[in-house]
Design a protein around this motif. Structure first.
Motif, short mmCIF file in Angstrom:
data_model
loop_
_atom_site.label_atom_id
_atom_site.label_comp_id
_atom_site.label_asym_id
_atom_site.label_seq_id
_atom_site.Cartn_x
_atom_site.Cartn_y
_atom_site.Cartn_z
N ASP A 181 0.82 -1.21 0.00
CA ASP A 181 0.00 0.00 0.00
C ASP A 181 0.85 1.27 0.00
OD1 ASP A 181 -2.22 -1.61 0.06
OD2 ASP A 181 -2.57 -1.39 2.21
N GLN A 182 1.93 1.25 0.79
CA GLN A 182 2.78 2.44 0.90
C GLN A 182 3.48 2.75 -0.42
OE1 GLN A 182 3.24 4.61 3.80
NE2 GLN A 182 3.81 5.76 1.96
N THR A 183 3.96 1.71 -1.10
CA THR A 183 4.63 1.92 -2.38
C THR A 183 3.67 2.52 -3.40
OG1 THR A 183 6.13 0.05 -1.97
CG2 THR A 183 5.92 0.78 -4.25
N ARG A 184 2.44 2.03 -3.41
CA ARG A 184 1.44 2.59 -4.33
C ARG A 184 1.15 4.04 -3.99
NH1 ARG A 184 -1.46 -1.88 -3.03
NH2 ARG A 184 -3.25 -0.63 -2.32
N ALA A 185 1.03 4.34 -2.70
CA ALA A 185 0.75 5.72 -2.29
C ALA A 185 1.89 6.64 -2.71
CB ALA A 185 0.55 5.78 -0.78
N ASP A 186 3.12 6.18 -2.56
CA ASP A 186 4.27 6.98 -2.96
C ASP A 186 4.27 7.21 -4.47
OD1 ASP A 186 5.10 6.96 -0.33
OD2 ASP A 186 6.52 5.30 -0.61
N LEU A 187 3.99 6.16 -5.21
CA LEU A 187 3.99 6.26 -6.67
C LEU A 187 2.88 7.18 -7.15
CD1 LEU A 187 5.30 5.40 -9.27
CD2 LEU A 187 3.97 3.29 -9.22
N LEU A 188 1.71 7.11 -6.52
CA LEU A 188 0.60 7.99 -6.87
C LEU A 188 0.96 9.45 -6.59
CD1 LEU A 188 -2.49 6.00 -5.54
CD2 LEU A 188 -1.91 6.45 -7.92
N ALA A 189 1.62 9.69 -5.46
CA ALA A 189 2.03 11.05 -5.12
C ALA A 189 2.98 11.60 -6.17
CB ALA A 189 2.68 11.07 -3.74
N TYR A 190 3.87 10.75 -6.63
CA TYR A 190 4.85 11.18 -7.64
C TYR A 190 4.18 11.40 -9.00
CZ TYR A 190 8.94 11.28 -10.60
OH TYR A 190 9.89 11.66 -11.51
N LEU A 191 3.32 10.48 -9.42
CA LEU A 191 2.63 10.64 -10.70
C LEU A 191 1.81 11.93 -10.72
CD1 LEU A 191 1.36 7.00 -11.31
CD2 LEU A 191 3.06 8.22 -12.67
N LYS A 192 1.15 12.25 -9.61
CA LYS A 192 0.36 13.46 -9.55
C LYS A 192 1.24 14.70 -9.59
CE LYS A 192 -3.68 15.38 -7.23
NZ LYS A 192 -4.68 15.18 -6.15
N ALA A 193 2.37 14.64 -8.89
CA ALA A 193 3.29 15.78 -8.87
C ALA A 193 3.87 16.03 -10.27
CB ALA A 193 4.42 15.53 -7.87
N VAL A 194 4.18 14.96 -10.98
CA VAL A 194 4.70 15.11 -12.35
C VAL A 194 3.63 15.69 -13.26
CG1 VAL A 194 5.52 13.86 -14.39
CG2 VAL A 194 6.45 13.31 -12.14
N SER A 195 2.40 15.16 -13.18
CA SER A 195 1.31 15.64 -14.02
C SER A 195 1.01 17.11 -13.77
CB SER A 195 0.05 14.81 -13.78
OG SER A 195 0.16 13.53 -14.35
N GLU A 196 1.18 17.56 -12.52
CA GLU A 196 0.88 18.95 -12.18
C GLU A 196 2.08 19.86 -12.34
OE1 GLU A 196 -0.65 18.65 -8.23
OE2 GLU A 196 -2.64 17.97 -8.89
N GLY A 197 3.20 19.30 -12.78
CA GLY A 197 4.40 20.11 -13.00
C GLY A 197 5.12 20.51 -11.74
N ARG A 198 4.85 19.83 -10.62
CA ARG A 198 5.49 20.18 -9.35
C ARG A 198 6.84 19.50 -9.16
NH1 ARG A 198 3.00 18.07 -5.41
NH2 ARG A 198 1.26 16.99 -6.42
N THR A 199 7.15 18.53 -9.99
CA THR A 199 8.44 17.87 -9.92
C THR A 199 8.82 17.40 -11.32
OG1 THR A 199 9.74 16.19 -8.71
CG2 THR A 199 7.57 15.52 -9.51
#
Length: 229
Positions: A118-136
């Motif tokens: 669950d934690q790995t998925r949560a981390d990956l989701l946080a990263y995917l969202k940050a990339v999509s929003e241009g935050r990283t």
């Protein structure tokens, strides 16, 4: 009166429990770490890029958030099941997909068993969202820009004789490969080779395997000559 007070106490306790659980769910949901997610995303790079329009085995993951599944422009290898699914990628659907793609869209073509943690998925989701929003920044897979290849990697001639290919490069060197160890590929992306100027890319640790990458399929047969030394 006593019963009323007891009821009120129990009601407040139940409300406190509900609020606590709700808060805990939100904390867990928000616990995805972008930095850890970036490390987890490296596993995705075997099949996906994060650059717009740069498709590999799978479609580009750029701007994946809130996008309808099976709709990335320029990617033509979606399964019918995914295109018909109507799924929109968000926290809920992506989490379920990353956990087990087959349970979200049965019959999809993604060869991926899923991420149980669950934690790995949560981390990956946080990263995917940050990339999509241009935050990283998106991860760098390290794919070369074949238009910038050095002369030693630019193919000027390919001769076939018996079970061997002899590949001559821009530095006037000739490299001989057993025919089974030389692959011919195409890359029509913006980073692919210049038309008519294929590039050789080594593979394997012994230097006895390589791929010649062309800009389009028609060039392959045009380039290879039947000629023995």
């Amino acid at each position: 009166m006593h019963d009323h007070r007891v009821f009120c106490v129990r009601a407040r306790a139940a409300l406190f429990t509900f609020v606590s659980v709700f808060s805990l769910v939100n904390v867990v949901h928000a616990a995805g770490d972008v930095e850890r997610g970036a490390r987890a995303a490296r596993a995705c790079l075997a099949c996906h890029s994060f650059s717009p329009g740069r498709h590999l085995t799978g479609p580009s993951l750029a701007d994946v958030w809130d996008r309808k599944a099976g709709t990335v422009e320029g990617f033509a290898r979606y399964s019918g099941a995914l295109k018909r699914s109507g799924v929109v990628w968000n926290d809920t659907t992506l989490d379920a997909w990353l956990k087990k793609p087959a349970s979200v869209v049965p019959g999809n073509a993604m060869v991926f068993s899923g991420i149980a943690n669950d934690q790995t998925r949560a981390d990956l989701l946080a990263y995917l969202k940050a990339v999509s929003e241009g935050r990283t920044k998106p991860p760098n897979r390290g794919l070369p820009n074949l238009k910038l290849a050095e002369p030693a990697d630019r193919v000027t001639a390919i001769r076939h004789c018996g079970d061997a290919y002899r590949v001559t490069t821009g530095d006037h060197e000739t490299h001989t490969f057993w025919e089974f160890n030389l692959r011919f590929k195409t890359d029509g992306s913006v980073d692919g080779p210049v038309a008519g100027k294929p590039v050789i890319v080594g593979s394997g640790m012994r230097g006895d395997r390589a791929a010649v990458v062309f800009s389009r399929p028609e060039e392959i047969s045009e380039f290879i000559r039947k000629e023995c030394p």
